[in-house]
Design an enzyme around this catalytic site. Structure first.
Site, mmCIF file in Angstrom:
data_model
loop_
_atom_site.group_PDB
_atom_site.id
_atom_site.type_symbol
_atom_site.label_atom_id
_atom_site.label_comp_id
_atom_site.label_asym_id
_atom_site.label_seq_id
_atom_site.Cartn_x
_atom_site.Cartn_y
_atom_site.Cartn_z
ATOM 1 N N MET A 23 0.840 -1.201 0.000
ATOM 2 C CA MET A 23 0.000 0.000 0.000
ATOM 3 C C MET A 23 0.873 1.249 0.000
ATOM 4 S SD MET A 23 -3.388 -1.003 2.083
ATOM 5 C CE MET A 23 -2.723 -0.819 3.725
ATOM 6 N N GLY A 24 2.153 1.106 -0.344
ATOM 7 C CA GLY A 24 3.039 2.266 -0.417
ATOM 8 C C GLY A 24 3.514 2.709 0.951
ATOM 9 N N LEU A 26 6.581 3.164 1.686
ATOM 10 C CA LEU A 26 7.507 2.038 1.819
ATOM 11 C C LEU A 26 8.596 2.295 2.848
ATOM 12 C CD1 LEU A 26 7.898 1.052 -1.946
ATOM 13 C CD2 LEU A 26 6.213 0.257 -0.272
ATOM 14 N N HIS A 27 8.936 1.222 3.580
ATOM 15 C CA HIS A 27 10.029 1.263 4.549
ATOM 16 C C HIS A 27 10.923 0.052 4.292
ATOM 17 C CE1 HIS A 27 7.683 -1.840 6.484
ATOM 18 N NE2 HIS A 27 6.663 -1.005 6.668
ATOM 19 N N HIS A 30 9.298 -3.410 3.562
ATOM 20 C CA HIS A 30 8.825 -3.624 2.187
ATOM 21 C C HIS A 30 10.010 -3.900 1.252
ATOM 22 C CE1 HIS A 30 5.537 -0.765 3.649
ATOM 23 N NE2 HIS A 30 4.844 -1.809 3.261
ATOM 24 N N GLY A 145 4.705 -10.437 3.712
ATOM 25 C CA GLY A 145 5.506 -10.349 4.929
ATOM 26 C C GLY A 145 4.919 -11.176 6.069
ATOM 27 N N GLU A 146 5.806 -11.785 6.848
ATOM 28 C CA GLU A 146 5.380 -12.497 8.062
ATOM 29 C C GLU A 146 4.831 -11.527 9.100
ATOM 30 O OE1 GLU A 146 8.698 -14.798 9.435
ATOM 31 O OE2 GLU A 146 8.465 -16.292 7.845
ATOM 32 N N SER A 184 4.140 1.237 8.298
ATOM 33 C CA SER A 184 3.820 2.585 7.809
ATOM 34 C C SER A 184 3.085 3.373 8.884
ATOM 35 C CB SER A 184 2.954 2.499 6.555
ATOM 36 O OG SER A 184 3.511 1.566 5.658
HETATM 37 P P1 AMP Z 1 1.371 -2.976 3.566
HETATM 38 O O1 AMP Z 1 1.928 -1.947 2.648
HETATM 39 O O2 AMP Z 1 1.375 -2.595 4.992
HETATM 40 O O3 AMP Z 1 0.060 -3.540 3.074
HETATM 41 O O4 AMP Z 1 2.392 -4.196 3.494
HETATM 42 C C1 AMP Z 1 2.787 -4.747 2.269
HETATM 43 C C2 AMP Z 1 3.574 -5.999 2.546
HETATM 44 O O5 AMP Z 1 4.720 -5.686 3.322
HETATM 45 C C3 AMP Z 1 2.771 -7.041 3.344
HETATM 46 O O6 AMP Z 1 3.036 -8.322 2.809
HETATM 47 C C4 AMP Z 1 3.327 -6.872 4.741
HETATM 48 O O7 AMP Z 1 3.232 -8.051 5.507
HETATM 49 C C5 AMP Z 1 4.773 -6.536 4.445
HETATM 50 N N1 AMP Z 1 5.412 -5.856 5.583
HETATM 51 C C6 AMP Z 1 4.927 -4.802 6.287
HETATM 52 N N2 AMP Z 1 5.766 -4.480 7.285
HETATM 53 C C7 AMP Z 1 6.799 -5.348 7.223
HETATM 54 C C8 AMP Z 1 7.999 -5.541 7.995
HETATM 55 N N3 AMP Z 1 8.287 -4.777 9.039
HETATM 56 N N4 AMP Z 1 8.823 -6.546 7.636
HETATM 57 C C9 AMP Z 1 8.545 -7.349 6.577
HETATM 58 N N5 AMP Z 1 7.443 -7.213 5.807
HETATM 59 C C10 AMP Z 1 6.576 -6.234 6.130
#
Ligand code: AMP
Length: 278
Positions: A23-24, A26-27, A30, A145-146, A184
């Site tokens: 969902m952007g 990004l850190h 991601h 991501g886990e 995020s």
């Molecule tokens: P999101 O943008 O929050 O929807 O996350 C996108 C993907 O990044 C999902 O598969 C999350 O599980 C993964 N993700 C989010 N935070 C982390 C993190 N700290 N470490 C590893 N993967 C992550």
């Protein structure tokens, strides 16, 4: 690196695509998944990162409204990490006829009473957008991501059930130096809230220590609640569950099967989640 808004702009799939849905905002978490995707893609494969804030998975309109949107910075970070394509579709590309008919939910999305209990409708939105992104991008593999363990299990279960032909690859949680899982949403914490936030990781560690000292799952859950409570975290859940089904009852062989400690709570109204092997 290509930046596209429409699926038809994706270069013809001469080779395997590996999709990283995000969902952007990004850190480093991601970006670690993008590196994982690059490995999974091999020499020939193409890494596609989608950036789409999916409205159907937010059950709180205020949360959707304030979700950070930083596409320009995201594109730069993805260029540096070596993604091949950024797919940043507008809502009407993903849902041309409005939100689709609902994708049926696998049991792991409705039975555990974890995220499913606290964010009604959330996994319906997740399954909907993942099914749609798979349809648009047609990946051979997708990386999740886990960090969002229940989501990972839901996507795996849905893909297996529907024979989507997409291999789901899991990437480990990336943390700040003090243990806080990157998210995020961390940017919404006050500096005082940020100081308390490592309590989530500390609670997971406490659950593992309790196990090493001979405790069972119920005691470990108590230990997590204590650590979270002391840090003033408003607990949604703190549970030790079967790592695959995310349920636990009298028939669960917790000594013999892989288990997971999993928790969610709010600090300053910011909802944080985390999990670890137990
Ligand atoms: P999101 O943008 O929050 O929807 O996350 C996108 C993907 O990044 C999902 O598969 C999350 O599980 C993964 N993700 C989010 N935070 C982390 C993190 N700290 N470490 C590893 N993967 C992550």
């Amino acid at each position: 690196m290509q930046v596209v808004q429409r699926a038809e702009q994706l270069a013809p799939a001469a080779s395997q695509r590996v999709l990283v849905p995000t969902m952007g905002a990004l850190h480093a978490g991601h970006l670690s998944l993008v590196r994982k995707a690059t490995e999974a893609a091999g020499e020939e494969g193409v890494v596609v990162v989608s950036v789409f804030v999916n409205p159907t998975q937010f059950n709180d309109p205020a949360d959707l409204e304030r979700y950070p949107r930083t596409l320009e910075a995201d594109v730069e970070a993805l260029r540096e990490v070596g993604a091949d394509v950024v797919f940043a579709p507008p809502v009407e590309e993903v849902y041309p006829d409005g939100p689709l008919t609902e994708v049926p939910l696998p049991p792991v999305a409705t039975e555990p009473k974890l995220e499913d209990a606290h964010r009604p409708g959330h996994f319906a939105g997740v399954c909907q957008v993942v099914a749609r992104l798979f349809e648009l991008v047609r990946p051979a593999k997708a990386v999740f991501g886990e960090k969002d363990w229940q989501q990972l299990r839901v996507v795996e279960a849905m893909s297996e059930r529907d024979g989507l032909g997409v291999e789901i690859v899991a990437g480990p949680t990336v943390r700040e130096r003090d243990g806080l899982a990157m998210s995020s949403r961390n940017t919404h914490l006050s500096s005082e809230g940020r100081r308390r936030a490592p309590a989530l990781f500390a609670a997971l560690r406490e659950a593992s220590l309790a196990k090493l000292a001979g405790a069972g799952p119920d005691e470990a859950e108590g230990a997590m609640r204590r650590v979270l409570g002391e840090a003033g975290v408003e607990i949604d859940y703190a549970a030790v569950r079967d790592a695959r089904t995310l349920v636990r009852d009298a028939s669960t062989d917790w000594r013999g099967s892989p288990m997971r400690s999993i928790l969610a709570g709010r600090i300053d109204g910011v909802r944080l989640l985390d999990n670890a092997p137990w």
